[in-house]
Design a protein around this motif. Structure first.
Motif, short mmCIF file in Angstrom:
data_model
loop_
_atom_site.label_atom_id
_atom_site.label_comp_id
_atom_site.label_asym_id
_atom_site.label_seq_id
_atom_site.Cartn_x
_atom_site.Cartn_y
_atom_site.Cartn_z
N THR A 199 0.69 -5.08 -6.80
CA THR A 199 -0.47 -4.61 -6.07
C THR A 199 -1.56 -5.66 -6.13
OG1 THR A 199 0.08 -2.33 -6.58
CG2 THR A 199 -2.17 -2.75 -5.87
N ALA A 200 -2.13 -5.98 -5.00
CA ALA A 200 -3.27 -6.89 -4.90
C ALA A 200 -4.36 -6.14 -4.15
CB ALA A 200 -2.88 -8.17 -4.15
N GLY A 201 -5.47 -5.89 -4.84
CA GLY A 201 -6.50 -5.05 -4.26
C GLY A 201 -5.96 -3.64 -4.13
N ASP A 202 -6.03 -3.09 -2.93
CA ASP A 202 -5.49 -1.76 -2.68
C ASP A 202 -4.14 -1.80 -1.97
OD1 ASP A 202 -7.72 -0.54 -3.78
OD2 ASP A 202 -8.79 -0.45 -1.86
N THR A 203 -3.54 -2.99 -1.87
CA THR A 203 -2.30 -3.15 -1.10
C THR A 203 -1.11 -3.38 -2.02
OG1 THR A 203 -3.56 -4.12 0.71
CG2 THR A 203 -1.19 -4.46 0.74
N ASP A 208 4.48 2.99 2.38
CA ASP A 208 3.15 2.78 1.83
C ASP A 208 2.99 1.40 1.17
OD1 ASP A 208 4.84 3.36 -0.25
OD2 ASP A 208 3.52 4.80 -1.22
N ALA A 209 3.78 0.43 1.60
CA ALA A 209 3.70 -0.93 1.06
C ALA A 209 3.92 -1.94 2.19
CB ALA A 209 4.74 -1.14 -0.03
N PHE A 210 3.73 -3.21 1.86
CA PHE A 210 4.00 -4.30 2.79
C PHE A 210 5.11 -5.15 2.22
CE2 PHE A 210 -0.10 -2.99 4.25
CZ PHE A 210 -0.10 -3.28 5.60
N ASN A 211 6.19 -5.36 2.99
CA ASN A 211 7.25 -6.27 2.56
C ASN A 211 6.80 -7.69 2.84
OD1 ASN A 211 9.07 -4.38 1.62
ND2 ASN A 211 10.07 -4.14 3.59
#
Length: 163
Positions: free
Chosen positions: A86-90, A65-68
């Protein structure tokens, strides 16, 4: 500080990874290694960037549920810091490893790590074979992951995972 002491043996990769992981390198001496072992690899995180001759970023892009991302990894003051933000919803996180730069099968691994206890953090330091999961169902050929330490106090909803 991250260091590996070994007796001469065949290869297997050494992987360090985390959602938030702090490998603190101080000016203190390494712990005394077991008899018969010698230092063959270390990183004191000197400078202000990740040493690409020792480390590489792992699994960039979406993971669970995240971006590396590369900008979750920073070096400064003799420390490696891997941050989740977290930046925005990411949600962004980082992972690094030594696959392709340092791979060793046997040895004595040592690291000084400070974990963050914020909800949602899932930090780890592990060893993993380069053929992890291939072929499926045959760990003798595919190898495995060995967790040195994992730290996750609570999930993103605040549920305690410690017990």
């Amino acid at each position: 500080m991250a260091a590996v002491m070994t007796k001469p043996r065949p290869l297997l990769p050494f992987v360090a990874s985390a959602a938030l992981l702090w490998l603190a390198a101080s000016r203190l001496a390494l712990a005394e290694s077991p008899p018969g072992y010698r230092l063959i690899w270390s990183d004191e995180f000197v400078g202000n960037s990740l040493d690409s001759s020792k480390w590489n970023h792992r699994q960039l892009g979406r993971r669970h549920d995240a971006f590396n991302v590369t900008n979750s990894v920073a070096v400064g003051g003799g420390n490696l810091t891997i941050t989740t933000f977290t930046a925005g919803d990411t949600t962004h996180a980082g992972m690094i490893g030594t696959q392709g730069t340092f791979e060793h099968r046997f040895g004595y691994w040592e690291a000084r790590i400070r974990f963050d206890g914020a909800p949602g953090m899932w930090s780890a330091f592990w060893l993993q074979t380069p053929t992890m999961g291939n072929p499926v169902g045959d760990p003798g050929k595919a190898g495995m992951e060995i967790d040195i330490v994992e730290h996750r106090v609570s999930d993103q909803r605040g549920n305690d995972l410690s017990g």
